[in-house]
Motif scaffolding. Structure first.
Motif, PDB file in Angstrom:
ATOM      1  N   GLN A 205      96.016-137.193  84.310  1.00 30.33           N
ATOM      2  CA  GLN A 205      95.626-137.491  85.687  1.00 30.33           C
ATOM      3  C   GLN A 205      96.796-137.252  86.638  1.00 30.33           C
ATOM      4  OE1 GLN A 205      92.439-138.111  86.247  1.00 30.33           O
ATOM      5  NE2 GLN A 205      92.941-137.890  88.405  1.00 30.33           N
ATOM      6  N   GLU A 206      97.995-137.656  86.219  1.00 30.19           N
ATOM      7  CA  GLU A 206      99.179-137.459  87.059  1.00 30.19           C
ATOM      8  C   GLU A 206      99.472-135.980  87.281  1.00 30.19           C
ATOM      9  OE1 GLU A 206     102.797-139.393  86.403  1.00 30.19           O
ATOM     10  OE2 GLU A 206     101.997-141.301  87.132  1.00 30.19           O
ATOM     11  N   LEU A 207      99.308-135.186  86.227  1.00 30.70           N
ATOM     12  CA  LEU A 207      99.538-133.735  86.349  1.00 30.70           C
ATOM     13  C   LEU A 207      98.564-133.116  87.347  1.00 30.70           C
ATOM     14  CD1 LEU A 207     100.139-132.475  82.689  1.00 30.70           C
ATOM     15  CD2 LEU A 207     101.614-132.049  84.648  1.00 30.70           C
ATOM     16  N   ILE A 208      97.312-133.543  87.284  1.00 29.04           N
ATOM     17  CA  ILE A 208      96.290-132.996  88.191  1.00 29.04           C
ATOM     18  C   ILE A 208      96.613-133.380  89.640  1.00 29.04           C
ATOM     19  CG2 ILE A 208      93.840-133.093  88.836  1.00 29.04           C
ATOM     20  CD1 ILE A 208      93.295-133.497  85.736  1.00 29.04           C
ATOM     21  N   VAL A 209      96.991-134.631  89.844  1.00 26.45           N
ATOM     22  CA  VAL A 209      97.341-135.087  91.196  1.00 26.45           C
ATOM     23  C   VAL A 209      98.569-134.331  91.702  1.00 26.45           C
ATOM     24  CG1 VAL A 209      98.215-137.048  92.529  1.00 26.45           C
ATOM     25  CG2 VAL A 209      96.304-137.368  90.956  1.00 26.45           C
TER      26      VAL A 209
END
Ligand code: ZN
Length: 143
Positions: free
Chosen positions: A8-12
């Motif tokens: 999720q952090e990578l996508i954000v």
């Protein structure tokens, strides 16, 4: 932090700070694609030299998955031989169908964070948009 949170952090991160964002001067190929289901838009431009994708730039708007995926694709494919880029696009396609090995997932780098999208049929088009644009740019540049 578990894997889902990391993904999720990578996508954000990619959607907020897109890699290769912008336009090129006299690109060899350019493709603008829309995903009307979600309102996503991606305009991808590339330069090709000696069988390699030497420059990539994109602009776009839409949901975070479409923009993050295009950013991940751009970062991954930059500087790679055309044949390898085609293979990566093909692996990404299969990831969206849940048909990839761990070894293949590794090749996708940050883009492997989008693996979970396969569970949401409506979002697959969002994730595929930038990769489809790259595929069509490669076809243009080979003509
Ligand atoms: Zn979308």
């Amino acid at each position: 932090m578990d894997t889902d949170e990391l993904y999720q952090e990578l996508i954000v991160d990619h959607s907020k700070n897109p890699r290769c964002f912008g336009t090129l001067i006299s690109p060899d190929a350019t493709k603008n694609l829309l995903n009307p289901l979600c309102g996503d838009n991606v305009n991808l431009e590339i330069k090709v030299r000696d069988g390699k994708v030497t420059k990539i730039a994109f602009e776009g708007h839409g949901c975070s998955i479409s923009q993050a995926s295009t950013s991940m694709m751009s970062e991954l494919c930059l500087g790679k031989p055309i044949e390898e880029v085609k293979e990566l696009i093909e692996i990404f396609h299969r990831m969206m169908k849940g048909e990839v090995s761990e070894e293949e997932l590794d090749k996708l780098g940050d883009a492997s964070a989008l693996q979970g999208v396969q569970r949401f049929a409506a979002r697959i088009k969002c994730a595929m948009l930038g990769w489809e644009a790259m595929s069509q740019c490669l076809e243009q540049s080979s003509q």
